[in-house]
Write an enzyme that holds these catalytic residues in place. Structure first.
Site, PDB file in Angstrom:
ATOM      1  N   GLY A 142      40.615  30.260 -15.676  1.00  0.00           N
ATOM      2  CA  GLY A 142      41.284  29.626 -16.792  1.00  0.00           C
ATOM      3  C   GLY A 142      42.720  30.110 -16.928  1.00  0.00           C
ATOM      4  N   SER A 143      43.171  30.285 -18.157  1.00  0.00           N
ATOM      5  CA  SER A 143      44.597  30.498 -18.415  1.00  0.00           C
ATOM      6  C   SER A 143      45.135  31.866 -18.017  1.00  0.00           C
ATOM      7  CB  SER A 143      44.903  30.243 -19.892  1.00  0.00           C
ATOM      8  OG  SER A 143      44.790  28.863 -20.179  1.00  0.00           O
ATOM      9  N   ILE A 144      44.277  32.845 -17.701  1.00  0.00           N
ATOM     10  CA  ILE A 144      44.850  34.097 -17.197  1.00  0.00           C
ATOM     11  C   ILE A 144      45.562  33.850 -15.870  1.00  0.00           C
ATOM     12  CG2 ILE A 144      43.162  35.563 -18.373  1.00  0.00           C
ATOM     13  CD1 ILE A 144      41.912  36.054 -15.557  1.00  0.00           C
ATOM     14  N   PHE A 145      45.164  32.768 -15.163  1.00  0.00           N
ATOM     15  CA  PHE A 145      45.817  32.432 -13.892  1.00  0.00           C
ATOM     16  C   PHE A 145      47.256  31.983 -14.112  1.00  0.00           C
ATOM     17  CE2 PHE A 145      46.708  29.739 -10.180  1.00  0.00           C
ATOM     18  CZ  PHE A 145      46.336  30.606  -9.153  1.00  0.00           C
ATOM     19  N   LYS A 146      47.614  31.642 -15.348  1.00  0.00           N
ATOM     20  CA  LYS A 146      48.989  31.231 -15.633  1.00  0.00           C
ATOM     21  C   LYS A 146      49.989  32.367 -15.379  1.00  0.00           C
ATOM     22  CE  LYS A 146      47.590  27.674 -18.933  1.00  0.00           C
ATOM     23  NZ  LYS A 146      47.369  27.316 -20.356  1.00  0.00           N
TER      24      LYS A 146
END
Length: 475
Positions: free
Chosen positions: A216-220
């Site tokens: 999810g958004s930790i990959f951002k």
């Protein structure tokens, strides 16, 4: 000499040659195969007749051997076995070995080639053969805190805490866990094994290293690094619209709950990162391209495994055949997968000024007299440019402030809420953060009981902050 004697002698000579050739073949070329055959009971008896080395952490013994009434050595796990179980593993007469008991088996049983000198000293002095000890990097108190944060809440997931400057694994907790003593004890082994192997939550699996899931958004963090490396800055203008159509498709991708970012229109990358606006990262990833995203992921170690002495899977981005797939991948969805260990390494890399250190679990190997036989030297494994790490740190601190962070603490963080499975399946929730010289990654699977409305900020973040506080990373 008559003909019969000559024939008999020649036949006997041929048999002797065949016997010698067979012995040479077995001793010279098949010794390892036969000696290590699980059906060879001599190995089992020899191993049970030798005291195996201890596993310890922070001065506390985790695993040790004791001699039973028959003179054989048995294994027991004496300190919080469930908290340490997925890391230390087990050594069972029936079900074999797992974890560090397997990965460091030759060291613990004293047969490793690195112990050659100490082995010969034992032979010369007439001392009994003994295994060597391994000392772990784990902090027992921090390990217990991480495990309790998961198990006390009934969560399925994992926590990994690292020291960014060295790569030491300070905590590696997995839940649900198991009691290795139950597997080792012949009286309970069969029932315990049946219970653990039939549990759909896979307690024998180390969820921190053996399971890769959509981040999810930790990959951002990685998507942002790709943007910063290709001309973007915190002040760059990006879309703030509530939805974006994926290139070449009629598929619409939205922000969380379909909300616009900062009122719609355009905003800065800093605001988009703090508010975790999906549409901005789709736009930026398509602009910089798939190669830039893959390069950034490789810089952070996604797709790599590490020599920890325990199994760990590589994760990866999967196929990115077009810009639509790239947009989905940029927010940690589609085929992107990471382990909790890799997520912790990602945060630690930013914390360490861009230098990615190899994580490690075993700090020292010692003899039975506790003399040092070998020690681990920290080693770098690549990373990102220092100025990129500095910018990411500032962005992650702004993100923590937006996530109702720990008051007064200087934490840099990013949350993630990852969709998976059929529609209506609760999401996996993530949190990565660092403060001081401690980095942490938290995964709570399937919403932690909070249903489809679960978020990384609500479920995983409190665990990460508790671990950072226990580690002394918070002011």
């Amino acid at each position: 000499m008559n003909k019969s004697i000559r024939i008999t002698s020649l036949f006997a000579l041929v048999l002797i040659v065949i016997l010698l050739a067979n012995l040479t073949w077995i001793q010279g070329f098949r010794e390892d195969e036969l000696a290590q055959n699980p059906l060879n009971s001599r190995n089992f008896l020899e191993a049970k007749s030798t005291p195996r080395g201890q596993i310890s952490a922070g001065g506390q013994i985790l695993a040790e051997s004791y001699q039973d009434d028959n003179g054989y050595y048995q294994r027991q796990y004496v300190t919080s076995p469930q908290a340490f179980g997925p890391v230390q593993g087990y050594l069972s007469d029936i079900y074999g070995a797992a974890g560090l008991e397997l990965g460091y088996n030759s060291v613990l049983n004293g047969t490793d080639s690195s112990l050659f000198t100490s082995q010969w000293l034992d032979v010369l002095t007439g001392a009994p053969t003994r295994g060597a000890n391994i000392e772990l990097t784990l902090d027992p108190d921090l390990q217990q805190t991480a495990y309790n944060q998961l198990s006390n809440n009934g969560y399925e997931g994992a926590v990994v805490a690292l020291r960014p400057s060295t790569g030491e694994v300070l905590a590696m907790a997995s839940s649900p866990s198991f009691n290795p003593n139950a597997i080792v004890d012949p009286a309970t082994a069969e029932n315990a094994w049946a219970e653990y192997t039939s549990d759909p939550q896979s307690p024998l699996l180390n969820h921190a290293t053996q399971e890769s899931l959509p981040p999810g958004s930790i990959f951002k963090i990685i998507t942002t690094a790709a943007g910063l490396e290709n001309g973007y800055s915190a002040d760059s203008s990006v879309t703030a619209e509530a939805a974006v159509t994926l290139p070449g498709t009629n598929t619409t991708l939205t922000n969380y709950a379909g909300q616009s970012c900062d009122g719609g229109g355009t905003t800065t990358l800093q605001t988009a990162f703090a508010l975790s606006c999906n549409t901005a990262f789709v736009e930026m990833s398509v602009d910089v391209g798939a190669d830039a995203l893959r390069d950034a992921a490789e810089d952070f170690g996604v797709g790599e495994t590490y020599d920890l002495g325990i199994p760990n899977v590589p994760g990866g981005l999967g196929e990115i055949p077009d810009d639509a797939a790239l947009g989905q991948s940029s927010i940690g969805q589609r085929d992107v997968e990471m382990t909790v260990l890799q997520a912790a390494v990602m945060a630690a890399t930013v914390s360490n000024g861009g230098v990615r250190m190899e994580p490690y679990l075993v700090s020292r190997v010692t003899g039975q007299d506790l003399s040092e036989l070998s020690t681990h030297d920290p080693d770098s494994a690549g990373g990102i440019e220092p100025e990129i790490a500095e910018q990411l740190t500032a962005l992650m601190k702004a993100s923590e402030r937006n996530t109702a962070g720990y008051t007064g603490a200087d934490i840099a963080s990013k949350t993630g809420t990852a969709e998976h499975g059929p529609e209506g399946t609760p999401p996996h929730t993530w949190y990565v953060a660092f403060a001081g010289d401690v980095a942490v990654a938290v995964l709570v699977k399937n919403g932690g009981g909070m249903g489809t409305g679960a978020t990384g900020g609500a479920v995983a973040a409190p665990i990460g902050r508790a671990v950072l506080q226990a580690a002394g990373g918070l002011n």
